[in-house]
Write a protein that holds these residues in place. Structure first.
Motif, PDB file in Angstrom:
ATOM      1  N   VAL A  80       0.834  -1.210   0.000  1.00 42.15           N
ATOM      2  CA  VAL A  80       0.000   0.000   0.000  1.00 42.15           C
ATOM      3  C   VAL A  80       0.865   1.255   0.000  1.00 42.15           C
ATOM      4  N   ILE A  81       1.890   1.271   0.846  1.00 40.60           N
ATOM      5  CA  ILE A  81       2.776   2.438   0.917  1.00 40.60           C
ATOM      6  C   ILE A  81       3.463   2.666  -0.428  1.00 40.60           C
ATOM      7  N   PHE A  99       4.492   5.439  -5.466  1.00 38.35           N
ATOM      8  CA  PHE A  99       4.842   5.302  -6.875  1.00 38.35           C
ATOM      9  C   PHE A  99       3.771   5.906  -7.778  1.00 38.35           C
ATOM     10  N   SER A 100       2.515   5.806  -7.394  1.00 39.93           N
ATOM     11  CA  SER A 100       1.447   6.434  -8.177  1.00 39.93           C
ATOM     12  C   SER A 100       1.652   7.940  -8.237  1.00 39.93           C
ATOM     13  N   HIS A 101       2.067   8.509  -7.110  1.00 40.51           N
ATOM     14  CA  HIS A 101       2.348   9.946  -7.082  1.00 40.51           C
ATOM     15  C   HIS A 101       3.504  10.280  -8.022  1.00 40.51           C
ATOM     16  N   ARG A 102       4.534   9.460  -8.035  1.00 34.06           N
ATOM     17  CA  ARG A 102       5.683   9.724  -8.901  1.00 34.06           C
ATOM     18  C   ARG A 102       5.308   9.592 -10.375  1.00 34.06           C
ATOM     19  N   VAL A 103       4.495   8.605 -10.710  1.00 32.98           N
ATOM     20  CA  VAL A 103       4.054   8.449 -12.098  1.00 32.98           C
ATOM     21  C   VAL A 103       3.188   9.631 -12.520  1.00 32.98           C
ATOM     22  N   ASN A 104       2.279  10.043 -11.636  1.00 33.72           N
ATOM     23  CA  ASN A 104       1.425  11.197 -11.955  1.00 33.72           C
ATOM     24  C   ASN A 104       2.250  12.474 -12.132  1.00 33.72           C
ATOM     25  N   ALA A 105       3.261  12.641 -11.285  1.00 32.64           N
ATOM     26  CA  ALA A 105       4.121  13.821 -11.402  1.00 32.64           C
ATOM     27  C   ALA A 105       4.904  13.795 -12.715  1.00 32.64           C
TER      28      ALA A 105
END
Length: 236
Positions: free
Chosen positions: A201-202, A207-213
């Motif tokens: 989960v962490i 990683f989702s935040h990094r991909v979105n960024a």
């Protein structure tokens, strides 16, 4: 008084000083063992994804930094793309698609600047989305493990507790010495489920935040490049 009876029962069972995970696994019911093995394999795969994604994302960021810095300093975008466009850089693929669509529009007899702008923008936006999907390809597994692993562990726990109560019925003995080992083994399945789920989960959120960024960065690059290309069409 009750506490003394519990301690006496545990002592009579010859309980070890500390939990032994290997013994808990070996003594567990076959169904609980299957659940534990599945969760442990999921945990190993999760950590492999975490490590590989971190290394991959770091490499993509470094290559993109170098590419973008040189790209905007290049006197000629097409010449630069021919020289550096084959490198495995998402920004290079976005630029390559934009240039390809720009050449198709520039070769038309009558150029509609607004229509050309929309076509070039759609081509680059499609590439941005495709590259973002490639980066996020394995993250779905992290999301699955994070949401499902606790329930799989809970299933193993429920099964183990049911088996413990069955043993009570078979032996017609409800002492703590009979039920405690089975319950410990069953709860161990939930612990392994949480062990697999928490890092998943962490990592998924991070990683989702990094991909979105990075997707937002590609979109800004595409918008800036679109403005440069459409200016050339209008001037040409």
């Amino acid at each position: 008084m009750t506490f003394d009876l519990l301690m006496a029962a545990i002592g009579a069972a010859g309980a070890p000083d500390r939990l032994n995970p290997v013994k808990l696994f070996l003594d567990a019911d076959i169904v609980v063992q299957v659940v534990m093995v599945g969760l442990l394999l999921s945990s190993v795969w999760t950590w492999m994804i975490i490590i590989s994604f971190s290394l991959r994302m770091g490499g993509v960021r470094r290559r993109s930094d170098a590419y973008e810095e040189d790209f905007w300093d290049a006197p000629n975008f097409e010449a630069f793309q021919k020289e550096r466009g084959r490198a495995n850089v998402p920004l290079g693929k976005v630029a390559g698609e934009g240039l390809a669509e720009w050449r198709r529009n520039a070769g038309m007899k009558s150029v509609d600047p607004e229509g050309a702008r929309q076509r070039i923008g759609m081509a680059m936006n499609s590439t941005v989305a495709e590259e973002a999907d490639k980066l996020a390809d394995r993250l779905n597994f992290l999301a699955t493990v994070g949401s499902v692993a606790p329930f799989v562990g809970l299933f193993g726990t429920v099964w183990g507790i049911m088996n413990s109560f069955f043993q009570i019925g078979q032996q017609q003995n409800s002492s703590l010495a009979v039920v405690a080992p089975g319950i410990s083994e069953a709860l161990f399945a939930t612990a392994i489920g949480l062990f697999a789920a928490i890092p998943a989960v962490i990592a998924y959120n991070r990683f989702s935040h990094r991909v979105n960024a990075f997707e937002a960065r590609m979109q800004r690059f595409a918008d800036r490049f679109l403005s440069a290309l459409t200016r050339q069409l209008e001037q040409g």
